[in-house]
Design an enzyme around this catalytic site. Structure first.
Site, PDB file in Angstrom:
ATOM      1  N   GLY A   1       0.781  -1.227   0.000  1.00 57.33           N
ATOM      2  CA  GLY A   1       0.000   0.000   0.000  1.00 57.33           C
ATOM      3  C   GLY A   1       0.811   1.275   0.000  1.00 57.33           C
ATOM      4  O   GLY A   1       0.242   2.362  -0.117  1.00 57.33           O
TER       5      GLY A   1
ATOM      6  N   PRO B   1       5.691  -4.453   0.160  1.00 57.38           N
ATOM      7  CA  PRO B   1       5.531  -3.370  -0.811  1.00 57.38           C
ATOM      8  C   PRO B   1       5.566  -3.888  -2.245  1.00 57.38           C
ATOM      9  O   PRO B   1       6.309  -4.817  -2.557  1.00 57.38           O
ATOM     10  CB  PRO B   1       6.730  -2.457  -0.536  1.00 57.38           C
ATOM     11  CG  PRO B   1       7.777  -3.386  -0.005  1.00 57.38           C
ATOM     12  CD  PRO B   1       7.020  -4.435   0.798  1.00 57.38           C
ATOM     13  N   GLY B   2       4.735  -3.297  -3.090  1.00 53.23           N
ATOM     14  CA  GLY B   2       4.780  -3.576  -4.522  1.00 53.23           C
ATOM     15  C   GLY B   2       5.036  -2.273  -5.254  1.00 53.23           C
ATOM     16  O   GLY B   2       6.157  -1.933  -5.612  1.00 53.23           O
TER      17      GLY B   2
ATOM     18  N   CYS C   1     -10.950  -1.119 -30.413  1.00 49.93           N
ATOM     19  CA  CYS C   1     -12.216  -0.547 -30.883  1.00 49.93           C
ATOM     20  C   CYS C   1     -13.220  -0.322 -29.761  1.00 49.93           C
ATOM     21  O   CYS C   1     -14.324   0.168 -30.000  1.00 49.93           O
ATOM     22  CB  CYS C   1     -12.833  -1.466 -31.934  1.00 49.93           C
ATOM     23  SG  CYS C   1     -11.742  -1.695 -33.338  1.00 49.93           S
TER      24      CYS C   1
END
Ligand SMILES: *Cc1c(COP(=O)(O)O)cnc(C)c1O
Length: 410
Positions: free
Chosen positions: A234, A273-274, A341
């Site tokens: 986070g 942590p990321g 599209c």
């Protein structure tokens, strides 16, 4: 000169991390390659520096959340920065990390796991730590491992808080459930833990204090000792309209709240942590295919590496790259359309670019190292993207992670 290759989501490449100084710049690559497909520009030195900063500052074990960016070159840069533990959520992530790093600590932190994934992680990849948020999952883990050397971590649910992505709706045990699970897991655990996730891009350091108070309540209610407290991920990064509190502010809250729990000396802190470690480490260079008013049709979009620019409305930092001439105009706000599209393939921004933007211009879009490339799809045939490694500084810095605060060996 450039190290171009096709991207593969989870297949490790055996290639040494180049010394950053020997790598090209984004501008030089665009001038030579004139890329007609999205080009992912990876900054290994930036990733390594962010990892080194977090590892040095966090008073416990740092488990990188692999789902955020499983690119092998990114994992190597994290290792270079001192990350030795990995938060994995699938059999594929476990196998990838083990193949790349025989000595890594691997922690299986998904609360709902396939039985074969539990079995293989334990028997083939040396995984001992498993998260759970239900009695059924605890029973699965015990049955599939038969282990007496398990680390069992109970994931606690949190009320929705100050994060841009709320992750409490899907996983996590209530206070009472968590206490019951801690008691049930205790006899089977070589080490017992409690974890939570405040939600991604959490802009309020106090959220960690409140979550840790809830951890304390769960432990008191359970009445059993725990050896691990895991504060999850986070940790936020900067975006054009967002400068988060510095890493130090988060770690001060965590440190004080952890101390206030009064747990026995030797209780370990973990973090997962990321985003904070890898966001600044990748940008994507896209090319303008058409301009219509203040809309630019570009060759990457929400089904590619820009999904957070779609419905979630992230504004990423951008800059024009025009090898054949300088921009002359002031900046104005543009919206972007991706190549598919689908009318949902739209990124409202606004993205500030020179008013004379035109077909053929390239745009570098920054802070895409987290939840960017790994979310690409092949929808509508737009499945091609290339990865190159570069040495440029990232488009934005996040307080606490500035590269010049860390002396890196490379
Ligand atoms: C996604 C995730 C993380 C990483 O979150 P960031 O916001 O990128 O830091 C950590 N732990 C768990 C359990 C996750 O699901």
């Amino acid at each position: 000169m450039s190290q171009l290759r096709s991207r593969a989501a989870v297949s490790p490449l055996r290639r040494a991390l180049e010394v950053a100084a020997a790598l090209p710049t984004v501008d030089a690559l665009v001038a030579v390659e004139r890329p007609a497909e999205p080009m992912h520009c990876l900054r290994p030195a930036t990733v390594a520096a962010a990892a080194a900063r977090f590892v040095a500052a966090f008073p416990g074990d740092v488990l990188y959340a692999v789902k955020c960016n499983p690119e092998p070159a990114v994992l190597r840069a994290l290792w270079e920065g001192g990350v030795r533990h990995f938060d994995c959520a699938s059999a594929g992530e476990v196998a990838l990390v083990r193949q790349m790093f025989p000595d890594a600590g691997i922690h299986f932190m998904h609360p709902v796991k396939a039985r074969p994934a539990i079995r293989d992680a334990y028997a083939c990849h040396g995984v001992r730590d498993f998260v759970l948020d239900s009695a059924d999952e605890l029973a699965k883990i015990l049955a599939e491992t038969g282990g007496t050397d398990l680390g069992l971590v109970v994931r606690l649910a949190l009320p929705a808080g100050g994060a841009m992505y709320d992750l409490s709706g899907k996983f996590g045990a209530s206070l009472e459930e968590a206490a019951a699970l801690l008691r049930a897991a205790r006899p089977h655990a070589a080490r017992l833990g409690v974890s939570f996730h405040v939600g991604s891009q959490c802009l309020d350091p106090v959220a960690y204090r409140q979550a840790l108070q809830r951890v304390g309540a769960a432990i008191r209610l359970a009445g059993v000792p725990v050896e691990v407290v895991d504060v999850g991920g986070g940790f936020p990064v900067s975006y054009p309209d967002i400068t988060p509190p510095s890493l130090g502010a988060y770690l001060a809250e965590i440190g004080a709240a952890f101390d206030a729990l009064g747990l026995p000396v030797g209780t370990r802190l973990w973090a997962e942590p990321g985003r904070a470690l890898v966001a600044a480490g990748t940008s994507v260079v896209v090319q303008v295919q058409l301009r219509r008013g203040d809309a630019l049709y570009v060759n990457d979009g929400v089904y590619g590496s820009l999904s957070d620019a779609g419905a979630p409305g992230f504004r990423f930092p951008v800059r024009l790259i025009r090898p054949d001439g300088a921009a002359v105009a002031d900046k104005v706000g543009f919206e972007l359309f991706g190549p598919t599209c689908d009318s949902a393939d739209r990124m409202r921004g606004p993205f500030l670019l020179p008013a004379d933007m035109r077909e053929g211009d390239w745009i570098e879009i920054g802070q895409l190292g987290a939840y960017g490339a790994c979310l690409r799809t092949a929808f509508n045939g737009f499945d091609r993207a290339r990865i190159v490694e570069v040495r440029d500084a990232p488009l934005l810095a996040t307080p606490g992670y500035e590269a010049d605060e860390v002396a890196l060996a490379a």
